[in-house]
Design a protein around this motif. Structure first.
Motif, PDB file in Angstrom:
ATOM      1  N   ARG A  43      -7.379   2.641  -7.067  1.00  0.00           N
ATOM      2  CA  ARG A  43      -8.411   3.522  -7.629  1.00  0.00           C
ATOM      3  C   ARG A  43      -7.951   4.973  -7.566  1.00  0.00           C
ATOM      4  O   ARG A  43      -7.267   5.375  -6.631  1.00  0.00           O
ATOM      5  CB  ARG A  43      -9.709   3.412  -6.821  1.00  0.00           C
ATOM      6  N   MET A  45      -6.260   0.924   2.247  1.00  0.00           N
ATOM      7  CA  MET A  45      -6.497   2.355   2.109  1.00  0.00           C
ATOM      8  C   MET A  45      -7.917   2.492   1.571  1.00  0.00           C
ATOM      9  O   MET A  45      -8.201   2.094   0.436  1.00  0.00           O
ATOM     10  CB  MET A  45      -5.502   2.996   1.137  1.00  0.00           C
ATOM     11  N   VAL A  46      -8.798   3.028   2.404  1.00  0.00           N
ATOM     12  CA  VAL A  46     -10.228   3.098   2.110  1.00  0.00           C
ATOM     13  C   VAL A  46     -10.483   3.856   0.800  1.00  0.00           C
ATOM     14  O   VAL A  46      -9.832   4.855   0.523  1.00  0.00           O
ATOM     15  CB  VAL A  46     -10.944   3.839   3.258  1.00  0.00           C
ATOM     16  N   ASP A  47     -11.431   3.374   0.015  1.00  0.00           N
ATOM     17  CA  ASP A  47     -11.775   4.026  -1.252  1.00  0.00           C
ATOM     18  C   ASP A  47     -12.584   5.302  -0.991  1.00  0.00           C
ATOM     19  O   ASP A  47     -13.672   5.241  -0.420  1.00  0.00           O
ATOM     20  CB  ASP A  47     -12.594   3.056  -2.110  1.00  0.00           C
ATOM     21  N   VAL A  48     -12.051   6.450  -1.398  1.00  0.00           N
ATOM     22  CA  VAL A  48     -12.765   7.722  -1.215  1.00  0.00           C
ATOM     23  C   VAL A  48     -13.239   8.312  -2.542  1.00  0.00           C
ATOM     24  O   VAL A  48     -13.544   9.508  -2.621  1.00  0.00           O
ATOM     25  CB  VAL A  48     -11.879   8.758  -0.460  1.00  0.00           C
ATOM     26  N   HIS A  98      -4.382   8.867   2.676  1.00  0.00           N
ATOM     27  CA  HIS A  98      -4.400   9.205   1.252  1.00  0.00           C
ATOM     28  C   HIS A  98      -3.434  10.353   0.975  1.00  0.00           C
ATOM     29  O   HIS A  98      -3.356  11.291   1.758  1.00  0.00           O
ATOM     30  CB  HIS A  98      -5.805   9.651   0.852  1.00  0.00           C
ATOM     31  N   PRO A  99      -2.742  10.271  -0.170  1.00  0.00           N
ATOM     32  CA  PRO A  99      -1.940  11.433  -0.584  1.00  0.00           C
ATOM     33  C   PRO A  99      -2.891  12.501  -1.111  1.00  0.00           C
ATOM     34  O   PRO A  99      -3.648  12.234  -2.042  1.00  0.00           O
ATOM     35  CB  PRO A  99      -1.059  10.872  -1.699  1.00  0.00           C
ATOM     36  N   LEU A 153      -4.389   9.249  -5.099  1.00  0.00           N
ATOM     37  CA  LEU A 153      -4.932   7.891  -5.087  1.00  0.00           C
ATOM     38  C   LEU A 153      -6.166   7.881  -4.194  1.00  0.00           C
ATOM     39  O   LEU A 153      -6.153   8.414  -3.092  1.00  0.00           O
ATOM     40  CB  LEU A 153      -3.902   6.904  -4.544  1.00  0.00           C
ATOM     41  N   ALA A 154      -7.236   7.252  -4.693  1.00  0.00           N
ATOM     42  CA  ALA A 154      -8.484   7.243  -3.919  1.00  0.00           C
ATOM     43  C   ALA A 154      -8.622   5.998  -3.057  1.00  0.00           C
ATOM     44  O   ALA A 154      -9.395   5.987  -2.103  1.00  0.00           O
ATOM     45  CB  ALA A 154      -9.678   7.349  -4.868  1.00  0.00           C
ATOM     46  N   GLY A 155      -7.873   4.940  -3.373  1.00  0.00           N
ATOM     47  CA  GLY A 155      -7.980   3.717  -2.575  1.00  0.00           C
ATOM     48  C   GLY A 155      -6.978   2.683  -3.049  1.00  0.00           C
ATOM     49  O   GLY A 155      -6.667   2.618  -4.236  1.00  0.00           O
ATOM     50  N   VAL A 156      -6.451   1.889  -2.121  1.00  0.00           N
ATOM     51  CA  VAL A 156      -5.502   0.820  -2.455  1.00  0.00           C
ATOM     52  C   VAL A 156      -5.809  -0.392  -1.581  1.00  0.00           C
ATOM     53  O   VAL A 156      -5.903  -0.269  -0.358  1.00  0.00           O
ATOM     54  CB  VAL A 156      -4.027   1.246  -2.191  1.00  0.00           C
ATOM     55  N   ILE A 162       0.842  -1.203   0.000  1.00  0.00           N
ATOM     56  CA  ILE A 162       0.000   0.000   0.000  1.00  0.00           C
ATOM     57  C   ILE A 162       0.879   1.256   0.000  1.00  0.00           C
ATOM     58  O   ILE A 162       0.663   2.192  -0.779  1.00  0.00           O
ATOM     59  CB  ILE A 162      -0.946  -0.003   1.231  1.00  0.00           C
ATOM     60  N   MET A 163       1.900   1.254   0.856  1.00  0.00           N
ATOM     61  CA  MET A 163       2.785   2.416   0.908  1.00  0.00           C
ATOM     62  C   MET A 163       3.572   2.552  -0.402  1.00  0.00           C
ATOM     63  O   MET A 163       3.840   3.664  -0.853  1.00  0.00           O
ATOM     64  CB  MET A 163       3.742   2.305   2.092  1.00  0.00           C
TER      65      MET A 163
END
Lengths: 160, 160, 160, 160, 160, 160
Positions: free
Chosen positions: A103, D16-19, D78-79, A82-85, A64-65
């Motif tokens: 995403r 990493m949650v989808d936003v 999230h970045p 990035l919106a999600g991983v 993820i990182m």
């Protein structure tokens, strides 16, 4: 499909392609890879029965990182939001299969982010098993599926 | 060879192993991998006859820089001094074969740095060819040879 | 103990102090901190009975990686080699107690690396609980013990 | 408020949650913390009467830069684009009180960026005073206020 | 002095040169540069009479942090330990003169670290003045002096 | 043009200016600089007749990657999305002239990104020639042209 490399100009010089005219929009990429090791090592990685099972978690988090570090690593990649991983690891037999889903709602595809997540997760697994199996191999790192953007849905052809 | 994962403790918790007692000394690791694509793409990457041939140079440089980022990417890797990095790319047929050689005079081996150089070079090649061949695959990322340290010379067994 | 700030010169200008004359040698620092939240959140973090318990693992790994980023974050810190990092999390009652132990064989102490590991682990816990408990607090981040170097053993006085 | 940790899935795996579906919009977060040291040290940090007073400036700048490094440090963050960062330091008595205000127009809240700014400023203060007061402590790092996003205004309850 | 570029091999391929055989030892490099702007801007940068004078402090600190990022920025630079960094700014007339002094006890010279400190300090000054003087120019970035290593003392010839 | 430094408040404290109210839109900046060395060195950099010419490619790629690192280096710069980066090197006589063009569709201008690309390319050239010409100088790093944003087109006045 393009017939020329987009990342170099007509003289052959590298460039970060201008995407100002691309539209932001929902995009997704799925990439996979597999760490080939031994059944003994896969059993150690799974650590069934132990209170903490950080080995696979470490690889998931590193993947993820890693997705976030893509533009730092791949010279001509655009820095994007990035919106999600999600990084999924399936440890079975002598293999650990790695799947990353990324995403964005930004201007470029996220294949490179998904591939980077897979490889960094794979490198992290390699790091953890190398004292037990220095011959472990990361194989078949590739894109399986893309959605969104101008080209829309792409799925990997069966003959590749 | 170890029989337990060195990077997790007896409860399964991840840790960066203490190497205070290891001796500094000359060490070397060679890792390889291969990007499988098509003959047309390999020809585009080589750009024979063009004044600038940045495509392969970009991957070579990304690989060298990637080696330096290893401790940023692989959670349990020690940050160490690198004494030299060479990334060689051989583009033939439908493949680009990547070889990375990393040297150090520090306290740990540099397999992970060599593997990271190979994968970042491979990701960079993938990025450059993806508009022409989205199905390109990074395969067979593995350590071929290690020298130095307590374990001395290790070469990959032929049956792996 | 010093009577002046070592990190600014007599005019008040910041500098990275010259440590050329310090001897390399084994050093260790232990730092601690505590995330204060609620019993319900601590129970969610521990995830007893679930197959994967990545929440605490994520914080442990983030802490270890954070230790490596110390010179990127703290402007006047020297970039040094780390020989080992352990981050321990103890979740009990409404608190998660964080302990980081960092070792080096380099020229400076590693208090800052231990403190950075604690705070990054704490930030990561905060990130994971913030949707459930936005009022969580990171408290009592401090050095407990240092060994090695010219000053030798230091332990935190009881009245501080 | 959520009743489950959003950053792990139902099996406990980190993600990493989808936003993608969250709306961009103006958001703000204010976080605070305090470095507890001694009156003598606070006086040294303020350097009243000296031509250059880089000590507090170094912490302010480190905090601002730290906010930008949040997604590199906190694995599941999230970045995002930051629209503004202010770090204020108030040195009085034996304490330095740190306040960070972060703004964005992106898809997620910026509590973590504000908390990271506070902790990196606090670590930097610690680094500067540690030769004089190794027992300094970073305390009470917490969010005071959030604005914007779906949840709107949140202020810290008085009983926490 | 060399007669060939050391950073490319005989075929022209880039490489990080192997320094395994170089001896560690005390080395120093001094680099300078100058930001040319206007007298009004220099006066704003100095902020005489104001309680906080962060403008020049920001550039000093950015320069010190920049020195630490050298191997991340310059592809073929070795990652090495830095023993000390000082960045001095002298604002007079319409110029800000930047001087960086970098020390190491490692295997390579630190000219690149000193040059990077100067340029990052210069970029930071440019950033702060650009709303007032977008035409500011960073000039004469160069090495003035090197000490240590096999070549020993080098000072800039007067005719360059 | 502003009459005060925008990056410090009325007390002189550094801040990252709030750009929440700025509109996203297409923006472009062109920056230039020149590495002054000798005719012999320029000839070595061009490597005419050699199969691989990585020297100039390395600087081009470093410049592109440097543009992406701008917010990591320049403390008060906003992290923004870059839409495209081109770095052009013209090696003639005893000079290498560097031109960087950066595009964005974000909320701030990209002068700093263009200037950072030029300086990192220049540092990389310096690194490659320093064994042959340690007296090489990076000169005249400046913005030539900006487009977009509230201020619209700006071109460098001839008398600066």
């Amino acid at each position: 499909m393009a017939e020329e490399l987009t990342h170099v100009d007509e003289a052959g010089a590298a460039r970060m392609v201008d995407v100002s005219d691309k539209r932001p929009g929902a995009r997704l990429a799925v990439a996979t890879g597999v760490l080939r090791t031994t059944e003994e090592v896969v059993s150690l990685l799974r650590r069934d029965g132990l209170p903490k099972g950080d080995a696979l978690a470490t690889a998931r988090i590193a993947g993820i990182m890693g997705a976030k570090r893509t533009p730092d690593l791949v010279p001509l990649c655009h820095p994007i939001a990035l919106a999600g991983v999600v990084v999924d690891l399936a440890a079975e037999g002598s293999d650990v299969r790695i799947t990353a889903t990324v995403r964005t709602t930004d201007r470029t595809g996220v294949e490179m982010e998904a591939l980077t997540a897979v490889t960094v997760a794979g490198l992290t697994l390699h790091d953890m098993v190398k004292a037990v199996d220095p011959a472990a191999t990361l194989d078949a790192v590739r894109v399986e599926r893309k959605e969104g953007g101008k080209t829309g849905l792409w799925t990997r052809p069966e003959d590749r």
